[in-house]
Enzyme design. Structure first.
Site, PDB file in Angstrom:
ATOM      1  N   LYS A 131     -32.338   1.828 -25.064  1.00 17.00           N
ATOM      2  CA  LYS A 131     -31.678   1.936 -23.760  1.00 17.00           C
ATOM      3  C   LYS A 131     -31.040   0.587 -23.418  1.00 17.00           C
ATOM      4  O   LYS A 131     -31.721  -0.431 -23.393  1.00 17.00           O
ATOM      5  CB  LYS A 131     -32.667   2.333 -22.669  1.00 17.00           C
ATOM      6  CG  LYS A 131     -31.988   2.593 -21.331  1.00 17.00           C
ATOM      7  CD  LYS A 131     -32.981   2.999 -20.265  1.00 17.00           C
ATOM      8  CE  LYS A 131     -32.254   3.436 -18.995  1.00 17.00           C
ATOM      9  NZ  LYS A 131     -31.259   2.476 -18.512  1.00 17.00           N
ATOM     10  N   ASP A 155     -28.757  -1.823 -20.777  1.00 14.05           N
ATOM     11  CA  ASP A 155     -28.619  -1.994 -19.338  1.00 14.05           C
ATOM     12  C   ASP A 155     -27.202  -2.416 -18.997  1.00 14.05           C
ATOM     13  O   ASP A 155     -26.850  -3.594 -19.102  1.00 14.05           O
ATOM     14  CB  ASP A 155     -29.613  -3.062 -18.883  1.00 14.05           C
ATOM     15  CG  ASP A 155     -30.045  -2.859 -17.450  1.00 14.05           C
ATOM     16  OD1 ASP A 155     -29.418  -2.032 -16.777  1.00 14.05           O
ATOM     17  OD2 ASP A 155     -31.004  -3.518 -17.020  1.00 14.05           O
ATOM     18  N   GLU A 172     -22.658   3.566 -23.014  1.00 17.67           N
ATOM     19  CA  GLU A 172     -23.041   2.535 -22.051  1.00 17.67           C
ATOM     20  C   GLU A 172     -22.144   1.325 -22.303  1.00 17.67           C
ATOM     21  O   GLU A 172     -22.054   0.825 -23.430  1.00 17.67           O
ATOM     22  CB  GLU A 172     -24.508   2.146 -22.232  1.00 17.67           C
ATOM     23  CG  GLU A 172     -25.081   1.324 -21.113  1.00 17.67           C
ATOM     24  CD  GLU A 172     -25.546   2.137 -19.913  1.00 17.67           C
ATOM     25  OE1 GLU A 172     -25.958   1.538 -18.904  1.00 17.67           O
ATOM     26  OE2 GLU A 172     -25.494   3.381 -19.997  1.00 17.67           O
ATOM     27  N   PHE A 215     -23.552   6.679 -27.692  1.00 18.83           N
ATOM     28  CA  PHE A 215     -24.771   7.392 -28.088  1.00 18.83           C
ATOM     29  C   PHE A 215     -24.611   8.909 -28.141  1.00 18.83           C
ATOM     30  O   PHE A 215     -25.527   9.611 -28.562  1.00 18.83           O
ATOM     31  CB  PHE A 215     -25.945   7.026 -27.174  1.00 18.83           C
ATOM     32  CG  PHE A 215     -25.697   7.247 -25.705  1.00 18.83           C
ATOM     33  CD1 PHE A 215     -25.747   8.508 -25.140  1.00 18.83           C
ATOM     34  CD2 PHE A 215     -25.442   6.165 -24.881  1.00 18.83           C
ATOM     35  CE1 PHE A 215     -25.522   8.703 -23.797  1.00 18.83           C
ATOM     36  CE2 PHE A 215     -25.223   6.343 -23.517  1.00 18.83           C
ATOM     37  CZ  PHE A 215     -25.265   7.624 -22.975  1.00 18.83           C
ATOM     38  N   ASP A 241     -19.127 -34.529 -39.713  1.00 16.85           N
ATOM     39  CA  ASP A 241     -20.164 -35.086 -38.849  1.00 16.85           C
ATOM     40  C   ASP A 241     -19.643 -36.398 -38.266  1.00 16.85           C
ATOM     41  O   ASP A 241     -19.455 -37.383 -38.986  1.00 16.85           O
ATOM     42  CB  ASP A 241     -21.440 -35.321 -39.659  1.00 16.85           C
ATOM     43  CG  ASP A 241     -22.627 -35.668 -38.779  1.00 16.85           C
ATOM     44  OD1 ASP A 241     -22.504 -35.564 -37.550  1.00 16.85           O
ATOM     45  OD2 ASP A 241     -23.683 -36.044 -39.327  1.00 16.85           O
TER      46      ASP A 241
END
Length: 610
Positions: free
Chosen positions: A23, A25, A76, A117, A437
């Site tokens: 799931k 968010d 989502e 999904f 560097d």
């Protein structure tokens, strides 16, 4: 269409008839593509104007999608933090943006992704009446035919990605916890897609965190209980809770507060710290508990036991096999950083750091006593390393290969602070990148590193070479030029590093030098081009450094490199939030390897040499 919605449960259903998805968010989004492309939110709001990167991606790949139109995805829309977690705060900020200039800039710098999904329509045929398993089979086949990512990957340039469907709940849950994901959704294999319905055939289970706290106030108008912990001797409010109570539990708590109130006004009933609760929540968002639910009364605790330190310690669920010993051990004094803070940093930065550690022989510098004691180098894997730690043998040494989060956290628990990697992987025969560097004599001369970086960038741009920049985490800067794998030798790259080093020295011999002996450099910046060779190493992007200021080897955006750049700003306490806010400057690093056109430059250098 209004979306089908899952039912919340505190335990995921088990059995052969269930499949499990991560799931994420973000914003629930339905993507429909017929003659035009539409992407609408759960509430019917059009999302494409706010997320033009999705529209740009689809239009750029129109020929790929054309044979399958009309097409509808259930998905989502997320700011993907790692393969199993989306950044809720970042997507909220994007959703509130209104300036087209700012939206466009953010979509380029830190693009969101559409995690697909479900497949609701393909070639104009509706699939909503077919079973979940049939829809998933067709969705998997479609992604294969479209050559879209078969699994979530925040480093992948494709912005449509497939959410997996798994059969093993326990193994998926363990990974979700490890990556601090939101949770999972269990779906019945024979379930139909039902418009606008909250259904028992889709069940969501969340990765709750728990906090022990106490009640300080009750809001009369809406029934919220205000929660705090002790931060030192002061009360520190952490949020409020109203959900999760049984009716009798809520009534009891209300009565206790009324009977023991310290004062009352028109809005609140206040109470002294006494009533301890355990509350579960998802995460901290804008300094408050997100989605808090009452879990249980804690009659065994006193308010003095509910501290801010414990609250911070419990903010991340750690995997069962990632035991952290002595989490409160101090590692740095200023800023004050404990071992658990360092572990949390590694966990949060892992999506951006692990790709650079992947398949490379790892040398670490361990600080068993933090910055308060001696450090030592470790190349050989120790006998007590757990089985999940991968290794690779080279030149008599059994190196650790840090290819997963478990290994990274284990190394963090060993207080491995510095991660040094070679310029090639265990699979490549030559360098994967060129690195310059730029090492000034001290931080006082950091301005020389800035000057060198800008001079080199000017040359690289002129040669049409793609470059990236990071701090060394100590006192200098490091420029990366990614290369295609297995195409160039160290002899090839030495021609280029020598050319650039000599160019800098000839341009400004008072500022730059290639002198190996420190005593002969004076206050000039040393351009280390010899270090770029087989078996040599460089500190990994996002590695901490064993310095008093907790510096981090931090990727930078080139536009940040000005006279105002300060190396002290890039320390362990700031980097996670920096990446969440700005995105990762090395986001396109691996894609650039395939685009890098180094051949014409090398041809010119070889001709000059001959």
């Amino acid at each position: 269409m209004k979306p089908m919605l899952p039912t919340l449960a505190f335990e995921a259903p088990r059995g052969e008839k269930w499949r499990y998805e991560v799931k994420y968010d973000g914003f629930r989004a339905q993507l429909s593509w017929d003659h035009e492309i539409e992407m609408t939110s759960r509430n019917g709001k059009e999302l494409l104007p706010l997320f033009p990167e999705i529209s740009d991606f689809l239009h750029a790949n129109k020929e790929r999608f054309a044979p399958y139109l009309p097409l509808t995805f259930d998905a989502e829309l997320v700011s993907l933090e790692n393969p199993y977690k989306a950044n809720f705060g970042a997507i909220q900020i994007r959703g509130r943006m209104r300036s087209q200039e700012r939206i466009r800039a953010e979509s380029t710098r830190n693009p969101c992704r559409l995690m697909v999904f479900d497949l609701l329509k393909i070639k104009g045929k509706s699939l909503t009446s077919e079973s979940y398993q049939n829809r998933r089979n067709q969705l998997n086949n479609l992604f294969t035919q479209l050559e879209l990512p078969p699994s979530p990957n925040p480093q992948h340039p494709e912005l449509l990605q497939l959410v997996g469907s798994e059969t093993n709940l326990d193994s998926l849950w363990e990974i979700v916890v490890m990556y601090d994901g939101e949770g999972i959704i269990a779906k019945q294999v024979n379930s139909k897609w039902e418009e606008g319905k909250r259904t028992q055939t889709w069940v969501k289970t969340k990765n709750w965190k728990y906090v022990s706290c106490f009640v300080t106030a009750y809001e009369k108008a809406n029934g919220y209980f205000y929660l705090s912990v002790y931060k030192g001797q002061e009360l520190h409010q952490i949020g409020l809770v109203v959900f999760g109570f049984k009716p009798e539990e809520k009534n009891s708590l209300q009565q206790i507060i009324k009977q023991n109130k310290s004062r009352e006004d028109h809005q609140f009933i206040y109470v002294e710290p006494a009533i301890c609760l355990e509350v579960k929540y998802l995460e901290i968002y804008e300094n408050q508990l997100r989605e808090p639910h009452f879990h249980q009364f804690r009659f065994d605790l006193t308010p003095a036991a509910c501290t801010y330190e414990k609250f911070i310690l419990q903010q991340k669920n750690l995997p069962k096999n990632s035991e952290i010993t002595h989490p409160d051990k101090p590692l740095w004094e200023d800023p004050p950083i404990q071992k658990i803070d360092y572990i949390h940093y590694l966990r949060e930065i892992s999506p951006y750091m692990l790709p650079f550690l992947k398949d490379r022989h790892l040398t670490v510098i361990r600080f068993p006593h933090g910055m308060f004691g001696e450090a030592f180098y470790q190349k050989n894997v120790p006998d007590y390393a757990p089985k999940f730690v991968q290794t690779s043998h080279w030149e008599g040494i059994e190196y650790i290969v840090c290819n997963n989060m478990q290994t990274l956290l284990w190394l963090g628990n060993q207080i491995a602070v510095e991660f040094h990697i070679p310029f090639q992987t265990i699979h490549s025969k030559g360098p994967e990148e060129i690195v310059f560097d730029l090492d000034p004599p001290s931080r006082e001369y950091f301005h020389l590193a800035i000057k060198a970086a800008m001079d080199i960038k000017e040359v690289l741009d002129e040669l049409k070479l793609i470059s990236f920049l990071k701090t060394s985490g100590n006192k200098g800067l490091q420029i990366y030029v990614p290369l295609p794998s297995n195409k160039y030798s160290y002899d090839d790259t030495r021609l280029f590093t020598t050319f650039i080093a000599n160019y800098l020295v000839s341009k400004d011999p008072d500022s730059f030098t290639i002198e190996r002996l420190k005593k002969n450099r004076g206050n000039r910046l040393y351009v280390d081009y010899i270090q770029h060779a087989e078996g040599k190493t460089i500190v990994s992007p996002y590695s901490a450094r064993g310095q008093s200021h907790a510096g981090v080897a931090t990727p930078l955006f080139w536009e940040e490199v000005t006279e105002d750049l300060k190396i002290e700003d890039f320390h362990l306490g700031a980097i996670s939030e920096r990446v969440k806010k700005l995105g990762c400057p090395f986001r396109t690093y691996f894609a650039a390897k395939a685009e890098q056109d180094f051949e014409p430059v090398l041809d010119i250098l070889k001709k000059k040499k001959s």
